[in-house]
Scaffold this active site. Structure first.
Site, PDB file in Angstrom:
ATOM      1  N   HIS A  80      -3.502  -5.747   1.032  1.00 41.87           N
ATOM      2  CA  HIS A  80      -2.847  -5.979   2.326  1.00 41.87           C
ATOM      3  C   HIS A  80      -2.830  -7.459   2.705  1.00 41.87           C
ATOM      4  O   HIS A  80      -3.784  -7.948   3.317  1.00 41.87           O
ATOM      5  CB  HIS A  80      -3.612  -5.228   3.421  1.00 41.87           C
ATOM      6  N   GLU A 125      -1.103  -8.807   5.035  1.00 44.87           N
ATOM      7  CA  GLU A 125      -0.971  -8.940   6.498  1.00 44.87           C
ATOM      8  C   GLU A 125      -2.322  -8.929   7.200  1.00 44.87           C
ATOM      9  O   GLU A 125      -2.421  -9.351   8.348  1.00 44.87           O
ATOM     10  CB  GLU A 125      -0.049  -7.844   7.060  1.00 44.87           C
ATOM     11  N   CYS A 132       0.841  -1.206   0.000  1.00 37.66           N
ATOM     12  CA  CYS A 132       0.000   0.000   0.000  1.00 37.66           C
ATOM     13  C   CYS A 132       0.878   1.259   0.000  1.00 37.66           C
ATOM     14  O   CYS A 132       1.542   1.527  -0.981  1.00 37.66           O
ATOM     15  CB  CYS A 132      -0.955  -0.059   1.184  1.00 37.66           C
TER      16      CYS A 132
END
Lengths: 225, 79
Positions: A202, A204, A85
């Site tokens: 994302h 994560e 990002c």
């Protein structure tokens, strides 16, 4: 495996990445942007957020910070670098990855789960995925509209440097499945040596079935092996 | 010595903000509006008496930080 997560004023996904890395058995260190020394790292993660409040252009100020000079040196000597990002925006501003991330075509901040097609799994970040697999990750950005010149786009395609493309659940890649206007539905790209990955989604956020899904796990376990 | 730098998106780069401003003005009845592009305006004051040197120094700042040359173009004006 040793990892470092770079933290800027305004980073807000740094702890999420650190949690994911630790959960997946990385030995992780947080590195402040003013530091001049990078701990010994096999992987450097530049996390999401709004470094320096997105002043001037997203990632432009962070790209000039002390620690980024070390990140560029490490990247050039083959260390794995993952920019997620705002981290992708920063990698672009350093010149480690080419192109630009423009404001989303619809001018809105987009926060939603999207489907992605694995375009290249022949790299250190994606080898646990199967080519053309569809995964579901979250995006949350205002400037994720990837743009590059025609000749560079051709180079990305010819050299197989596109890691992910936005698609629908059936894998359809076209304008209707493009959330932000990115050229060719591009969601993530690699450098020529394939040791640097920049991506808007994302991974994560998708490492725990209890709160989301686990589609991001393979990205981190690919790096481990 | 004071200068202004005007930064705009290159012609072949989509300017969605400019498009929305343009459409809004047109919907407000500005029929003569043909095209609109928006950008950034930066004012700089330099400790420099030689205009050419000052200009060169701003060129350098533009290339190194202020402008993303892949998508943006710039003009430097003395003010």
């Amino acid at each position: 495996m040793n990892s470092s997560v770079i933290v800027f004023p305004g980073s807000n996904c740094d702890r999420d990445v650190a949690t994911a890395l630790t959960k997946l058995q990385f030995k992780n260190k947080m590195v402040w942007h003013k530091d001049n020394v990078l701990p010994k790292s096999d992987l450097i993660v530049i996390p999401g957020g709004f470094s320096y409040g997105d002043y001037l252009r997203s990632g432009a100020i962070a790209a000039k910070s002390n620690i980024l000079k070390e990140v560029v040196k490490a990247a050039n000597s083959g260390c794995l670098v993952l920019g997620i990002c705002n981290g992708f925006q920063i990698l672009i501003e350093t010149g480690l990855l080419q192109g630009a991330l423009l404001r989303n075509k619809n001018l809105k901040f987009i926060s939603k789960d999207v489907h992605l097609k694995i375009i290249n799994n022949n790299n250190n970040f994606c080898k646990k995925y199967k080519k053309n697999n569809i995964i579901n990750l979250n995006i949350a950005h205002n400037e994720g509209n990837y743009f590059t010149k025609k000749d560079h786009l051709k180079e990305l395609e010819d050299k197989d440097l596109i890691a992910f493309k936005y698609c629908n659940k059936d894998g359809l890649v076209n304008e209707s499945t493009n959330p932000n206007g990115s050229i060719s539905n591009i969601a993530g790209i690699l450098n020529n040596k394939k040791n640097i990955l920049g991506m808007m989604p994302h991974p994560e956020r998708m490492v725990d079935n209890l709160i989301s899904n686990s589609d991001g796990v393979e990205l981190f376990t690919s790096i481990l092996n | 010595m004071k200068f202004a730098v005007i930064i705009t998106l290159k012609k072949d780069v989509l300017d969605p903000q400019g498009k929305v401003i343009e459409q809004t003005l047109q919907s407000m009845g500005v029929n003569s509006l043909k095209n609109l592009r928006q950008g950034k305006y930066i004012e700089l004051e330099l400790n420099e008496t030689d205009e050419k040197k000052a200009h060169n120094s701003i060129e350098d700042m533009c290339k190194k930080l202020l402008v993303n040359l892949i998508i943006e173009e710039y003009k430097i004006k003395k003010i």
